[in-house]
Design a protein around this motif. Structure first.
Motif, short mmCIF file in Angstrom:
data_model
loop_
_atom_site.label_atom_id
_atom_site.label_comp_id
_atom_site.label_asym_id
_atom_site.label_seq_id
_atom_site.Cartn_x
_atom_site.Cartn_y
_atom_site.Cartn_z
N ARG A 47 77.93 61.07 -12.30
CA ARG A 47 76.71 61.86 -12.32
C ARG A 47 76.45 63.13 -13.14
O ARG A 47 77.50 63.81 -13.16
CB ARG A 47 76.57 62.08 -10.48
CG ARG A 47 76.37 61.22 -9.85
CD ARG A 47 76.50 61.58 -8.16
NE ARG A 47 77.74 62.13 -7.92
CZ ARG A 47 79.02 61.40 -7.67
NH1 ARG A 47 78.91 59.95 -8.01
NH2 ARG A 47 80.10 62.10 -7.41
N LEU A 55 71.29 62.10 -12.65
CA LEU A 55 71.36 60.84 -13.32
C LEU A 55 72.82 60.35 -13.04
O LEU A 55 73.77 61.02 -13.09
CB LEU A 55 71.24 61.28 -14.81
CG LEU A 55 70.05 62.10 -15.24
CD1 LEU A 55 70.25 62.67 -16.56
CD2 LEU A 55 68.85 61.31 -15.31
N THR A 56 72.83 58.84 -12.73
CA THR A 56 73.79 58.24 -12.35
C THR A 56 74.21 57.21 -13.40
O THR A 56 73.24 56.39 -13.90
CB THR A 56 73.53 57.57 -11.15
OG1 THR A 56 73.15 58.37 -10.08
CG2 THR A 56 74.78 56.84 -10.56
N PHE A 57 75.51 57.25 -13.71
CA PHE A 57 75.89 56.18 -14.75
C PHE A 57 77.27 55.65 -13.97
O PHE A 57 77.95 56.06 -13.13
CB PHE A 57 76.63 56.90 -15.95
CG PHE A 57 75.57 57.64 -16.60
CD1 PHE A 57 74.84 56.93 -17.63
CD2 PHE A 57 75.12 58.92 -16.32
CE1 PHE A 57 73.65 57.67 -18.32
CE2 PHE A 57 74.18 59.59 -17.03
CZ PHE A 57 73.34 58.90 -17.75
N ASP A 81 73.32 52.49 -18.85
CA ASP A 81 73.58 53.54 -17.68
C ASP A 81 75.16 53.26 -17.65
O ASP A 81 75.95 53.53 -16.69
CB ASP A 81 72.98 53.33 -16.56
CG ASP A 81 71.55 53.96 -16.58
OD1 ASP A 81 71.02 54.99 -17.39
OD2 ASP A 81 70.73 52.93 -15.92
N GLU A 82 75.81 52.88 -18.89
CA GLU A 82 77.24 52.87 -19.02
C GLU A 82 77.80 53.74 -20.02
O GLU A 82 77.07 54.34 -20.90
CB GLU A 82 77.66 51.26 -19.42
CG GLU A 82 77.31 50.25 -18.31
CD GLU A 82 77.57 48.87 -18.73
OE1 GLU A 82 77.69 48.59 -20.01
OE2 GLU A 82 77.55 48.07 -18.01
N LEU A 143 78.28 58.08 -24.32
CA LEU A 143 77.12 57.29 -23.83
C LEU A 143 76.62 56.62 -25.28
O LEU A 143 76.96 56.94 -26.27
CB LEU A 143 75.92 58.24 -23.38
CG LEU A 143 76.41 58.71 -22.10
CD1 LEU A 143 75.14 59.62 -21.51
CD2 LEU A 143 76.79 57.83 -20.94
N ARG A 147 70.88 58.31 -25.88
CA ARG A 147 70.70 58.34 -24.73
C ARG A 147 70.71 59.66 -23.80
O ARG A 147 69.79 60.06 -23.01
CB ARG A 147 71.79 57.48 -24.07
CG ARG A 147 71.58 57.25 -22.57
CD ARG A 147 70.62 56.20 -22.11
NE ARG A 147 70.49 55.78 -20.90
CZ ARG A 147 69.29 55.39 -20.29
NH1 ARG A 147 68.08 55.74 -21.13
NH2 ARG A 147 69.26 55.13 -19.20
N LEU A 151 67.35 61.07 -22.00
CA LEU A 151 67.25 61.43 -20.42
C LEU A 151 67.30 63.00 -20.29
O LEU A 151 67.06 63.44 -19.25
CB LEU A 151 68.56 60.96 -20.02
CG LEU A 151 68.64 59.43 -19.83
CD1 LEU A 151 70.12 58.90 -19.21
CD2 LEU A 151 67.63 58.93 -18.94
#
Length: 161
Positions: A47, A55-57, A81-82, A143, A147, A151
């Protein structure tokens, strides 16, 4: 009745052979970490807290020197989101390059207090120029390139995994 049982068995067999089965099968119902189908590394939630937003990954955890040396080399794609996290214990100055890395990446350097210290945005594939932390890093998060900007991730944001 027998026909229904056979059809149910076939449906289960087909589901096990589906392309998503490896990802679904990687997660244990016992609550253990998932395993990435390509790297074999554990996948953990990460997070990033920026202001009141989280934001969650889902990131691969590269812990050993061998896992960290390989990183995302030769990977041709990664989900939005990886990512991959490289933790350091103890924290240290960190320097990365893009040797054999096919996709552009954002390298997010995380200070010992868990806050982002600096970001090397859109690192160029195959470039061997060093990309370094400003000060000691307890981890580096990779990331997809661009990205972080997309974000609104900036130095000072808090990262936890």
């Amino acid at each position: 009745m027998m026909r229904r049982m056979i059809l149910a068995g076939l449906a289960l067999a087909l589901a096990a052979c589906s392309p998503n089965a490896s990802e679904a099968g990687a997660q244990s119902t016992q609550g253990s970490a998932a395993v990435h189908p390509i790297s074999g590394l554990p996948v953990v939630p990460l997070r990033i807290h920026r202001g009141g937003k989280v934001l969650t990954f889902r990131v691969e955890l590269a812990r050993t020197p061998q896992e960290q040396a390989k990183g995302l080399m030769f990977r041709t794609a990664m989900g939005p989101d990886e990512g991959m996290i490289f933790p350091f214990d103890p924290p240290r100055g960190a320097s990365f390059w893009m040797r054999n890395t096919v996709i552009p990446l954002d390298l997010i350097f995380i200070a010992p207090d868990g806050r982002i210290s600096n970001i090397a945005a859109n690192a160029i594939p195959y470039d061997e120029s060093p990309l370094s932390s400003t000060g000691a890093a307890k981890a580096v998060l990779e990331l997809n390139g661009g990205r972080a900007a997309q974000l609104g991730i900036v130095p000072g944001d808090k990262v936890e995994w």
